[in-house]
Scaffold this motif. Structure first.
Motif, short mmCIF file in Angstrom:
data_model
loop_
_atom_site.label_atom_id
_atom_site.label_comp_id
_atom_site.label_asym_id
_atom_site.label_seq_id
_atom_site.Cartn_x
_atom_site.Cartn_y
_atom_site.Cartn_z
N PHE A 259 -32.21 -95.19 -41.24
CA PHE A 259 -32.30 -94.45 -39.98
C PHE A 259 -33.49 -93.50 -40.03
O PHE A 259 -34.23 -93.36 -39.05
CB PHE A 259 -31.03 -93.64 -39.73
CG PHE A 259 -29.88 -94.46 -39.21
CD1 PHE A 259 -28.58 -94.03 -39.39
CD2 PHE A 259 -30.10 -95.66 -38.55
CE1 PHE A 259 -27.51 -94.77 -38.93
CE2 PHE A 259 -29.04 -96.41 -38.08
CZ PHE A 259 -27.73 -95.96 -38.27
N GLY A 433 -13.30 -87.96 -42.81
CA GLY A 433 -13.88 -89.14 -42.17
C GLY A 433 -14.02 -88.95 -40.67
O GLY A 433 -15.05 -89.28 -40.07
N TRP A 437 -17.68 -88.99 -38.70
CA TRP A 437 -17.99 -90.00 -37.71
C TRP A 437 -18.07 -89.44 -36.29
O TRP A 437 -18.80 -89.97 -35.45
CB TRP A 437 -17.00 -91.17 -37.79
CG TRP A 437 -17.32 -92.04 -38.97
CD1 TRP A 437 -16.67 -92.08 -40.17
CD2 TRP A 437 -18.42 -92.95 -39.10
NE1 TRP A 437 -17.27 -92.97 -41.02
CE2 TRP A 437 -18.34 -93.52 -40.39
CE3 TRP A 437 -19.45 -93.36 -38.24
CZ2 TRP A 437 -19.26 -94.47 -40.85
CZ3 TRP A 437 -20.36 -94.32 -38.70
CH2 TRP A 437 -20.26 -94.84 -39.97
N ASN A 438 -17.34 -88.37 -36.02
CA ASN A 438 -17.51 -87.72 -34.72
C ASN A 438 -18.90 -87.11 -34.61
O ASN A 438 -19.56 -87.21 -33.57
CB ASN A 438 -16.44 -86.63 -34.51
CG ASN A 438 -15.23 -87.17 -33.78
OD1 ASN A 438 -15.35 -88.06 -32.95
ND2 ASN A 438 -14.06 -86.64 -34.08
N ALA A 440 -21.53 -88.11 -36.27
CA ALA A 440 -22.47 -89.22 -36.17
C ALA A 440 -22.49 -89.77 -34.75
O ALA A 440 -23.55 -90.08 -34.20
CB ALA A 440 -22.09 -90.32 -37.16
N LYS A 441 -21.30 -89.87 -34.17
CA LYS A 441 -21.23 -90.40 -32.80
C LYS A 441 -22.04 -89.55 -31.84
O LYS A 441 -22.78 -90.07 -31.00
CB LYS A 441 -19.76 -90.45 -32.35
CG LYS A 441 -19.57 -90.92 -30.93
CD LYS A 441 -18.10 -90.94 -30.56
CE LYS A 441 -17.94 -90.71 -29.07
NZ LYS A 441 -16.54 -90.51 -28.70
N PHE A 444 -25.63 -90.34 -32.39
CA PHE A 444 -25.96 -91.66 -31.86
C PHE A 444 -26.08 -91.60 -30.35
O PHE A 444 -26.97 -92.21 -29.76
CB PHE A 444 -24.88 -92.68 -32.22
CG PHE A 444 -24.91 -93.14 -33.65
CD1 PHE A 444 -23.74 -93.26 -34.38
CD2 PHE A 444 -26.12 -93.47 -34.26
CE1 PHE A 444 -23.76 -93.68 -35.70
CE2 PHE A 444 -26.14 -93.90 -35.58
CZ PHE A 444 -24.96 -94.01 -36.29
N SER A 445 -25.21 -90.86 -29.69
CA SER A 445 -25.27 -90.84 -28.23
C SER A 445 -26.50 -90.11 -27.73
O SER A 445 -26.85 -90.22 -26.56
CB SER A 445 -24.00 -90.23 -27.64
OG SER A 445 -23.72 -89.01 -28.24
N MET A 447 -29.37 -90.83 -29.04
CA MET A 447 -30.46 -91.73 -29.38
C MET A 447 -31.28 -92.12 -28.16
O MET A 447 -30.72 -92.50 -27.12
CB MET A 447 -29.88 -93.02 -29.99
CG MET A 447 -30.02 -93.10 -31.49
SD MET A 447 -29.00 -94.42 -32.17
CE MET A 447 -29.93 -95.84 -31.70
N PHE B 425 -23.96 -98.43 -31.95
CA PHE B 425 -23.67 -97.44 -32.99
C PHE B 425 -22.62 -96.45 -32.54
O PHE B 425 -21.75 -96.05 -33.31
CB PHE B 425 -24.94 -96.72 -33.44
CG PHE B 425 -25.78 -97.57 -34.37
CD1 PHE B 425 -27.05 -97.97 -34.01
CD2 PHE B 425 -25.29 -97.96 -35.60
CE1 PHE B 425 -27.81 -98.77 -34.86
CE2 PHE B 425 -26.04 -98.75 -36.46
CZ PHE B 425 -27.30 -99.15 -36.08
N VAL B 426 -22.68 -96.04 -31.29
CA VAL B 426 -21.65 -95.14 -30.77
C VAL B 426 -20.29 -95.82 -30.87
O VAL B 426 -19.31 -95.22 -31.30
CB VAL B 426 -21.96 -94.73 -29.31
CG1 VAL B 426 -20.73 -94.11 -28.66
CG2 VAL B 426 -23.12 -93.77 -29.26
N ALA B 429 -19.11 -95.82 -34.43
CA ALA B 429 -18.63 -94.49 -34.83
C ALA B 429 -17.24 -94.24 -34.24
O ALA B 429 -16.34 -93.74 -34.93
CB ALA B 429 -19.62 -93.42 -34.39
N GLU B 430 -17.05 -94.61 -33.00
CA GLU B 430 -15.75 -94.42 -32.35
C GLU B 430 -14.66 -95.20 -33.07
O GLU B 430 -13.56 -94.70 -33.29
CB GLU B 430 -15.81 -94.88 -30.89
CG GLU B 430 -16.31 -93.80 -29.96
CD GLU B 430 -16.52 -94.32 -28.53
OE1 GLU B 430 -16.91 -93.50 -27.70
OE2 GLU B 430 -16.30 -95.52 -28.30
N ASN B 432 -14.65 -96.08 -36.16
CA ASN B 432 -14.39 -95.43 -37.45
C ASN B 432 -13.48 -94.23 -37.26
O ASN B 432 -12.55 -94.02 -38.04
CB ASN B 432 -15.70 -94.99 -38.10
CG ASN B 432 -16.35 -96.13 -38.86
OD1 ASN B 432 -15.67 -96.94 -39.48
ND2 ASN B 432 -17.66 -96.20 -38.83
#
Lengths: 447, 463
Positions: A259, A433, A437-438, A440-441, A444-445, A447, B425-426, B429-430, B432
């Motif tokens: 990334f 976890g 991941w939250n 990361a989400k 990502f959103s 991006m 990717f979103v 992630a969701e 996960n």
């Protein structure tokens, strides 16, 4: 990393032990090698555990080098045992604890002494000598600092368990192990305990030949076998799963790298990618703490794996005492039979004497008289022996069963706690976890 | 995209008026010869690259369409691919998929269509679109043959993965401003199988396609001299992007592998706890409980692995194929430019020859033979030059067209790529988060059961 306390919870242990009746006194009076209540043991009152009077901890570990028995240079680890009277601490003053250094082999010596001296007790186990059930990241090296740290905790746990046992805690040798650095080894050897140890052959023989062991002990032995087998399997499976889980987390670190590289060629996507990459790195790194916690759980299981062995040892000792009783009884019976045959002149059982006397004529009345007298003496002695051994056996069964019940309760409590702490660990892992991941989400959103 | 595609404007006048303002790069000066004929834009591109009869637009108006008619909110065509079925004939066995179309577009005879198509048909459609628009970016199709790890072509998972990819492919076509108005696309969506087969047989013949290939190879060998900076930058980007996306694909596949192995080990934990519970009395209940929890976590992990395989990996894989498509598109653009450059050179050489020849002739022949043979020769040369000029103009047009098309589609593609990858990717992630939430609930219920148990027995203090 702070020093981790052993899993042993003093308060709960004491709560559980108070109603326990110590039947040691009765047993002790008959047996010479058991500790009597020495007046010198001022600190320990009858029927309570040492732990009520004394704080014990294994505070540190250090490397030492020295010459061993064959005059070769070796490196070994020593552990610092600290003791302090409970009263002193609660009075507000905080005196410096007494301390001494011991190495693992001395702990082993102590335990062997306890095993021989209290064969009717389930003696707490030591932490493993060599690292087993290792998964790839965990070191099998005895010198590895993580291993040493876990061993330190295990040794402390051992001391606390002994010190809180109603019977073991009043042992003199144990007390001097904690308080007298020099000459302790000699003191132990002077007790002559090694001579009293049952040979393996003798024990094995008894196991095969005993006819009437107490059913409960037979069941207990079987339980010990099952417990050992299933915990071994669980530890193996767990270690393999830990290895794999490590792999899963660590591969996510590659996301971080890619990334980051990708973000360099993008304009609008760059920021989102870059920050998402950081979270992937954090995710990959989080597995180290998670698995360290799980090792702690594995150690709790291991303690009971080794406890299973101690349990089986008590059962084997029962088989031996029972066997020796049976042997004495059998011997007595055969002697009585011989007397009867000699007295009545009838030969009921086949014997070489009977055959030879038939072939070469009977003995003289004088000879018979002498023989009968000898037999009578033997029978008298035999009856004494049987009485003795019977008493031994009964006492052993009584005392051992009390300790086994105590052990059962302790095991149920401790393992349940262990399972609960395992669940708590899993929950913590899941929460981490979710957080990563939250995050990361969100990145990502963007991006 | 709404509205009719047919636009009959034909721009006349000199070439500079026809060049839209967003063309950067070099504008060739084509006005050097006064005797050039003013020509009208040909609606068909020569040299075998066929252009659908319905495309009556000039590059300029096409580009206007690109810029202004891209909003996806007014979607008027919906395509789905589903319902795979196996067909067995004497010669072969193959799978067909149902393709359903719902649309309000006027050029469609009806508002709903249902046809069955096989993979070959999709391949044909892709080929047609690429031929018609060599420098537009066609979304990749799933690969023809089985990817590593699978053996059976008719394996359920394989068919499902392919179906999803085909669905995405058609939707990308439908969302593309140029492709969605392609006649071939319309026929693909609506024609009965027999009709499609006969339509497939039309189009440029084998020989003209061969001619294409030969020219392309020749152009490739020649190479491009003055590639505009922006296309060089594009190429560099594509190279780097390709590497990154391949890496991501690999990393994700590795994660799936590791998770599968983790799952294998975890599957043994639950039964071990269950086995243990059989030897215990007090501990039997909590041990059975833990066994159940571990088993439930196993199920969640299994689903998690499937999600990654079914959703993230196919998208990453498609963009790996996209990178290859982009490289091919850039190559084709380069070839078109190389072709133009070659023709420019040839014309210049010819003209130079004419000039030198005329000079030589006039000197040598003027006094000896008079003007007529020279005039004939000059006339011949003039003819040849005119032909080459026409050719060159067409090549220039083609190049402009190609460059503009690529530039617009490039911007479009980047947006689409960004959207696709971001949502992939979103989504991951969701999933996960959801996985961990489910496992969390499992273990919390265990704790709860132990708490109520313990508090009931007055045993344990949870402080």
């Amino acid at each position: 990393r702070g020093k981790r306390r052993s899993t042993y919870d003093r308060n709960t242990e004491e709560q559980m032990l108070e109603p326990t009746i110590c039947s040691l006194r009765g047993y002790c009076s008959g047996i010479e090698y058991c500790d009597s209540l020495d007046q010198n043991l001022q600190m320990v009152e009858k029927g309570t555990s040492l732990l009520k009077k004394m704080e014990i901890s294994v505070a540190e570990a250090e490397k030492r080098t020295g010459k061993n028995a064959v005059n070769m240079q070796e490196t070994y680890t020593v552990y610092l045992i600290e003791t302090r009277p409970v009263d002193a601490a609660s009075e507000g003053t905080n005196p410096v604890p007494d301390s001494l250094w011991r190495r693992y082999s001395e702990f082993e010596l102590l335990r062997n002494y306890l095993l021989v001296t209290y064969p009717f007790l389930v003696v707490p186990p030591l932490p493993e000598k060599r690292a087993e059930f290792v998964w790839h990241k965990l070191s099998a090296d005895n010198m590895d600092p993580d291993f040493v740290e876990r061993r330190r905790v295990g040794l402390e746990n051992f001391l606390l368990r002994v010190a809180s046992h109603p019977d073991l805690s009043s042992d003199k040798i144990f007390y001097s192990f904690l308080t007298e650095e020099n000459g302790w080894k000699e003191t132990v050897f002077e007790t002559g305990f090694q001579a009293k140890a049952d040979s393996r052959l003798k024990a094995l023989n008894a196991t095969f030949r005993v006819k009437n062991p107490d059913k409960r002990f037979a069941e207990m032995k079987h339980y010990g076998d099952e417990l050992q087998s299933v915990i071994s399997q669980l530890l193996r499976v767990r270690a393999r799963a830990a290895d794999r889980l490590y792999g899963v987390y660590k591969v996510h670190g590659n996301y971080g790298r890619v990334f980051s590289e990708w973000s360099a060629i993008e304009k609008e996507m760059g920021d989102g990618l870059q920050s998402a990459g950081h979270h992937m790195d954090a995710y990959a790194a989080s597995v180290d703490d998670i698995l360290e916690e799980e090792e702690h759980y594995a150690d709790q299981l291991k303690e009971y794996l080794f406890y299973a062995d101690a349990l089986r040892a008590v059962c084997r000792k029962h088989e031996l005492t029972q066997y020796e009783l049976e042997m004495a009884a059998q011997d007595l019976t055969s002697k009585k039979q011989q007397r009867e045959e000699l007295a009545t002149g009838t030969i009921r059982t086949f014997s070489l004497k009977g055959v030879t006397s038939k072939l070469f004529g009977q003995e003289t009345p004088e000879q018979r008289e002498a023989k009968l007298k000898m037999l009578e003496t033997q029978i008298e002695e035999g009856e004494e022996l049987v009485k003795e051994r019977n008493a031994e056996c009964e006492e052993f069964v009584k005392s051992a069963w009390v300790d086994i019940e105590r052990f059962k309760e302790q095991k149920d409590h401790d393992l349940r706690e262990a399972l609960i702490s395992y669940a708590i660990m899993q929950i913590s892992m899941c929460k981490k976890g979710i957080q990563v991941w939250n995050n990361a989400k969100e990145c990502f959103s963007k991006m | 995209m709404s509205g009719s595609v047919v636009d009959n404007t034909v721009s006349s006048g000199n070439s500079s008026a026809a060049i839209p303002t967003d063309v950067s790069g070099q504008i060739l000066d084509l006005d050097e010869d006064d005797d050039l004929e003013v020509f009208s834009k040909d609606t068909t591109l020569t040299d075998g690259s066929s252009f659908n009869a319905s495309m009556q637009t000039s590059p300029a108006s096409m580009i206007n369409q690109y810029k202004f008619e891209e909003d996806a909110d007014t979607k008027d065509i919906f395509v789905t691919v589903d319902n795979p079925e196996s067909h067995v004939t004497a010669i072969e066995t193959y799978i067909t998929y149902r393709v359903m179309t719902k649309t309000t577009r006027s050029e469609f005879d009806s508002s709903e269509f249902e046809v069955r198509r096989r993979y070959q048909d999709f391949l044909w459609l892709k080929g047609r679109l690429e031929e018609a628009h060599p420098t537009l970016i066609v979304h990749p199709l799933p690969e023809k043959f089985v990817v590593k790890g699978m053996v059976e072509r008719f394996n359920e998972d394989f068919i499902e993965t392919r179906r999803r990819a085909l669905h995405r492919f058609l939707n990308k076509i439908a969302e593309h401003p140029i492709f969605s108005s392609s006649e071939d696309f319309k026929i693909f969506l609506t024609a009965a199988s027999g009709e499609l087969t006969s339509h497939k047989k039309q189009g440029p013949g084998f020989l003209s396609r061969m001619g294409d290939t030969v020219k392309a190879v020749a152009a490739a060998v020649r190479g491009v001299r003055n590639r505009p900076q922006e296309f060089t930058e594009m190429q560099e980007y594509v190279e780097a992007f390709s590497q990154k996306i391949i890496s991501l694909d690999k990393v994700t596949q590795r994660i799936v592998r590791e998770q599968k192995e983790y799952l294998e080990e975890l599957k043994e934990c639950g039964p071990t706890y269950a086995l243990w519970s059989q030897s215990e009395e007090e501990l039997a209940e909590p041990l059975k409980n833990v066994a159940g929890c571990v088993d439930r976590c196993c199920k969640e992990t299994e689903e998690q692995v499937k999600n990654l395989s079914d959703h993230l990996i196919p998208v990453l894989h498609e963009y790996v194929l996209c990178a290859d498509t982009l490289k091919a598109v850039l190559r084709r653009r380069d070839n078109i430019q190389a072709d133009f450059e070659a023709k420019t050179e040839a014309l210049a050489t010819k003209k130079a020859n004419r000039d030198t020849e005329s000079k030589v002739l006039s000197l040598a022949w003027a006094s000896l033979v008079g003007r007529s043979p020279e005039e004939v020769k000059q006339q011949k040369l003039k003819g040849e030059i005119k032909e080459m000029r026409d050719d060159l103009d067409k090549a220039e047009d083609r190049l402009e067209w190609a460059n503009n098309a690529l530039k617009s589609d490039w911007t479009r593609w980047q947006k689409v790529m960004r959207t696709d990858l971001r949502s992939a990717f979103v989504d991951t992630a969701e999933r996960n988060v959801s996985y961990y939430e489910k496992c969390l609930a499992v273990w919390e219920s265990f704790l709860h059961s132990q708490r109520t148990d313990a508090e009931g027995n007055g045993k344990v203090d949870f402080s």
